[in-house]
Design an enzyme around this catalytic site. Structure first.
Site, PDB file in Angstrom:
ATOM      1  N   TRP A 193       0.868  -1.171   0.000  1.00  0.00           N
ATOM      2  CA  TRP A 193       0.000   0.000   0.000  1.00  0.00           C
ATOM      3  C   TRP A 193       0.904   1.220   0.000  1.00  0.00           C
ATOM      4  CZ3 TRP A 193      -1.954   2.847   4.756  1.00  0.00           C
ATOM      5  CH2 TRP A 193      -2.973   3.758   4.413  1.00  0.00           C
ATOM      6  N   LYS A 207     -13.135  -1.248   6.233  1.00  0.00           N
ATOM      7  CA  LYS A 207     -13.751  -2.165   5.259  1.00  0.00           C
ATOM      8  C   LYS A 207     -14.721  -3.133   5.909  1.00  0.00           C
ATOM      9  CE  LYS A 207      -9.836  -1.070   2.870  1.00  0.00           C
ATOM     10  NZ  LYS A 207      -9.059  -0.074   3.611  1.00  0.00           N
ATOM     11  N   ASP A 218      -0.211  -5.173   9.634  1.00  0.00           N
ATOM     12  CA  ASP A 218      -1.233  -4.247   9.143  1.00  0.00           C
ATOM     13  C   ASP A 218      -2.444  -5.114   8.822  1.00  0.00           C
ATOM     14  OD1 ASP A 218      -1.416  -1.670   6.513  1.00  0.00           O
ATOM     15  OD2 ASP A 218      -2.922  -2.497   7.859  1.00  0.00           O
TER      16      ASP A 218
END
Lengths: 410, 444
Positions: A138, A256, A220
């Site tokens: 990312w 999410k 993460d």
């Protein structure tokens, strides 16, 4: 004379530019496979039914106060969020060596973790500790650690473009060669952007080296539940590392899996060796939070805490998450099937082998450009697509577009 | 709630340990603070103590002052912090609005919020707005706005790669301001004289002198109105002089305005910012809307930046976006929507402004009543400053010893420099408070 006369225009963030270009595109067949958020089969964002229910409860609850949260955040959010990652029966939790900081999304959790590590890890104010992020990763990982003051942010081998899979030997090689005490940012599941996760055996190999070489584990975790549809399955890697006795950070995002993108709900879970270490670590993190955002916002955290702490709502949430994950799995299966049926050159197993929101299609930049310009199918230059952008209504067009692109453009 | 434990300046030079235990202190306490002169003050926030508790000095000779329960929110007459009914109503509407699209918000936040709060701060007809040279970004509370502004200054101030300050802060001020600038890389922080204990107000002469002596291009943090924690503000004439010096010495004004409308009026509270803008200065202003909307938990903040030319606007905006991405990616939407909804709707706006005016009037009334009660008690000293100050905060002007007496002896808790939240005083406790102050002043 202006103070800002020399400020240069920063390059736009690629994924936002893509969305902007998509918005401006007038073609009726356009498809947005760049967006990093869940979409329904009608291409709409989805407010989880359990969230709607809980929001109503919260707004109607007259007894709730609206005061500042404590600096470290809502206590019932922090503890329940950590348990989601580590498991209710985690020995670390039972031994009182798990703490957490409520943060502004996954980004905020990474930020606080990074700032803490820069100040207190591997010496005091040691900005030269190498920070390893996967190649690719990312794109914000680099920026967060760099802005926290780290001067040496490096890639570790991860994606094997030729194989279209994990470059395990490259990854393990980097682990062996990394200076001791280096920090490795690991994706807990549903790797962004490749969708390729290590298997359990591969995680065991990774953990063995990290233990032996005293490398710091910074997970993460932005997609727990979203990858397989099962929270526990998606947390396997995190829990395995805890079981191996690691001290570690886990930056959790509820953007999410709760669809709470704009409420900024995140949690930095800290697993320490013992309660005393934990207390001192949290006290320093509190000081860092105080000069970053003072106290975190309450709304999103309350929604998550209320949900996680009620057995019925928790079950309903798990069902909602499974709904999203199942739709993604369906789109993966269908896309692969259609490409095979079209006889599209190349192998497409990776579409269903990869997991989570994203897939690295393997399309090269020229092919991506063709997709965007000629077919109005928007995806990242890396070839990354968001499975949630696919629907039963557009999947045929997308499959045909990929077929045309791959056969016409090399 | 803030709680502070402080070592007195004249305490012995050894380690002091403070422990807390419940009840009457017979049980061994839990250590909660270790103080020495190198670290004489500890702040606790969000640290819940259920009374009755006893604090014990388990090591060292003292004195150690315990001050706290300094509540920084507006408290109504009934002693509660409540959310105005209008706000609750709007929250419910927003919850059930099907047209609101969920999803990541823009890095710089809700544009409707930015538009409205920039207008609120600068005035709708501000030339800076008309000329499109105002960058606005939603931030996470006032401190988030300060952090963001500090990060921008650190990285882009005047193209000097080695510029790192100094930053001038008013004395006293919020105790995390220095740390916030430092965390952004601006560690060269110093203080200018603001509160004058002798005159129990702001001495503009001291302010001007300190600003005159500051290095050119220093950043100066200024409280637009309702100074925290003293409540003492500069007058319009004072501000004109300050602005002149800022201009002359090329100093950069960084305003804090976390309760616009809570001191005198929306226009008067913002006047210092507007004046600086009108004479051509570039300014930053950190705003927040906790007090005026009762939305403390939502951390609705905003940073505005007035530039000299609009040609810099896009560049500055793009750099702010990058900085935001490394702090919190994008700000929370919930509270921002409420504020934007109120400010965009004329009917809501009026209802809200009236509500704020009601709070302001109550605070003014409490100040007058407190001053009057002290006068009637024959409390020695000057008390006019209580009504000269405005807004939520008030510096009574007591010594450290008197403050400690109030806490220990009378269970009236203040900050060590004798500041308090005026709205915490109401009809039920004002006599007790006045008597306590009287007792403190006359017996010490």
């Amino acid at each position: 004379m202006s103070l800002f006369a020399e400020v240069p225009l920063a390059a736009p963030v690629a994924v936002f530019k893509l969305s902007a270009d998509f918005r401006d595109d007038k073609d009726p067949k356009k498809v947005n496979l760049g967006v990093g958020a869940y979409r329904t089969d009608d291409s709409q964002p989805w407010v989880l039914p359990v969230v709607k229910k809980v929001e109503k409860l919260i707004v109607e609850d007259g007894s709730l106060n609206h005061e500042y949260l404590p600096i470290l955040g809502l206590p019932e959010f922090r503890s329940s969020a950590s348990k989601i990652a580590l498991g209710d029966d985690s020995p670390a939790v039972k031994e009182n060596r798990v703490g957490a900081v409520q943060c502004l999304g996954g980004t905020g959790a990474l930020k606080i973790g990074a700032e803490f590590l820069r100040r207190w890890y591997n010496g005091v104010d040691n900005t030269s500790t190498p920070i390893y992020v996967s190649a690719p990763t990312w794109e914000n990982h680099n920026a967060v650690f760099a802005q926290a003051g780290f001067t040496d942010v490096r890639p570790y081998h991860y994606w094997d473009a030729a194989k279209r899979g994990l470059d395990l030997s490259g990854f393990l090689g980097d682990l062996e060669a990394a200076p001791e005490h280096s920090v490795f940012v690991l994706h807990a599941c549903a790797h962004n952007p490749t969708g390729t996760d290590p298997t359990q055996d591969q995680w065991k190999q990774i953990a063995e080296i990290m233990k032996r070489r005293s490398l710091f584990v910074f997970f993460d975790s932005a997609y727990q539940g979203f990858a397989s549809g099962c929270l526990d399955k998606d947390a396997w890697a995190v829990r395995y590392f805890v079981s191996q006795g690691f001290e570690m950070f886990c930056a959790q995002s509820f953007s999410k899996n709760f669809g709470l993108y704009n409420e900024r709900v995140g949690n930095l879970t800290v697993v320490a060796q013992d309660p005393e270490n934990l207390a001192r670590t949290l006290s320093q993190m509190e000081k860092i939070v105080r000069v970053t955002w003072s106290n975190p916002p309450s709304q999103g955290a309350r929604i998550v805490a209320t949900t996680l702490n009620s057995p019925e709502l928790f079950q309903e949430w798990k069902d909602n998450v499974k709904t999203m994950a199942d739709r993604v799995l369906l789109m993966r299966a269908q896309l692969k099937a259609k490409l095979l049926a079209l006889g599209t050159p190349g192998t497409w197993e990776h579409i269903t082998e990869q997991i989570g929101m994203f897939s690295f299609t393997g399309l090269n930049p020229k092919q991506v450009e063709y997709m965007v310009k000629e077919k109005h199918v928007y995806l990242m230059a890396s070839g990354r697509i968001n499975m949630c952008g696919l629907t039963t209504k557009n999947i045929d067009y997308v499959a045909e577009s990929i077929h045309e692109t791959v056969t016409k453009v090399q | 709630m803030r709680r502070q434990i402080c070592l007195s300046g004249d305490a012995s030079d050894d380690m002091h340990m403070v422990a807390v235990c419940d009840g009457d202190g017979k049980v061994k306490g839990v250590p909660i603070a270790t103080l020495r002169h190198s670290m004489p003050m500890v702040s606790f926030q969000g640290f819940e103590l259920i009374p009755p508790v006893t604090f014990k000095l388990t090591s060292g000779q003292g004195p150690v002052f315990i001050a706290g329960q300094h509540v920084t929110k507006y408290i109504a007459e009934d002693g509660q912090t409540t959310v105005p009914p209008l706000i609750l109503k709007i929250k419910q509407h927003i919850r059930s609005d099907p047209t609101l699209i969920p999803g990541y918000s823009y890095a710089l936040g809700l544009s409707e919020l930015t538009k409205r709060v920039v207008e609120l701060a600068l005035g709708k007809d501000s030339t800076a707005i008309v000329e499109n040279r105002v960058v606005g970004t939603q931030a996470v509370g006032c401190m988030g706005a300060v952090r963001l502004g500090a990060e921008l200054l650190r990285r882009w101030c005047n193209n000097s790669t080695s510029w790192c300050g100094p930053v001038l802060l008013p004395s006293p001020c919020d105790d995390s301001l220095a740390g916030t600038f430092e965390a952004a890389g601006l560690g060269d922080v110093c203080y200018y004289r603001y509160w004058d204990a002798k005159s129990l107000g702001v001495r503009v002469e001291s302010v001007l002198k300190d600003l005159e002596e500051a290095p050119e291009q220093s950043v100066v943090v200024l409280s637009a109105s309702g100074h925290y924690p003293t409540g003492a503000d500069l007058s319009v004439d004072d501000w004109k002089l300050v602005a002149e010096v800022m201009m002359k010495r090329r100093l950069f004004p960084f305003f804090l305005m976390s309760g616009q409308g809570f001191s005198k009026s929306f226009e008067k509270d913002a006047w210092p910012v507007r004046h600086c803008v009108s004479i051509g200065l570039e300014v930053m202003c950190a705003q927040s809307f906790g007090h005026t909307f009762g939305l403390y938990g939502e951390q609705v903040g905003h940073l505005l930046c007035v530039l000299k030319h609009n040609s810099f606007l896009l560049a500055v905006q793009s750099q702010l976006e990058k900085l935001v991405q490394t702090l919190w990616s994008s700000p929370p939407t919930g509270g921002a929507r409420v504020v934007a909804t109120v400010l965009s709707n004329p009917a809501h706006l009026i209802e809200w402004q009236e509500g704020v005016r009601g709070h302001v009037e109550r605070c003014m009334l409490v100040r007058e009543q407190l001053r009057e009660k002290l006068r009637l008690l024959g409390c020695p000293g000057q008390w006019d400053h209580l009504t000269k100050q405005t807004g939520l905060y008030c510096c009574i002007g007591l010594s450290g010893q008197q403050v400690e007496f109030l806490g220990k002896g009378r269970h009236v808790y203040l900050l060590p420099n004798g500041c308090l939240n005026i709205s915490a005083i109401n009809g039920r406790n004002i006599d007790y408070v006045a008597e306590s102050i009287h007792l403190a002043v006359t017996s010490l």
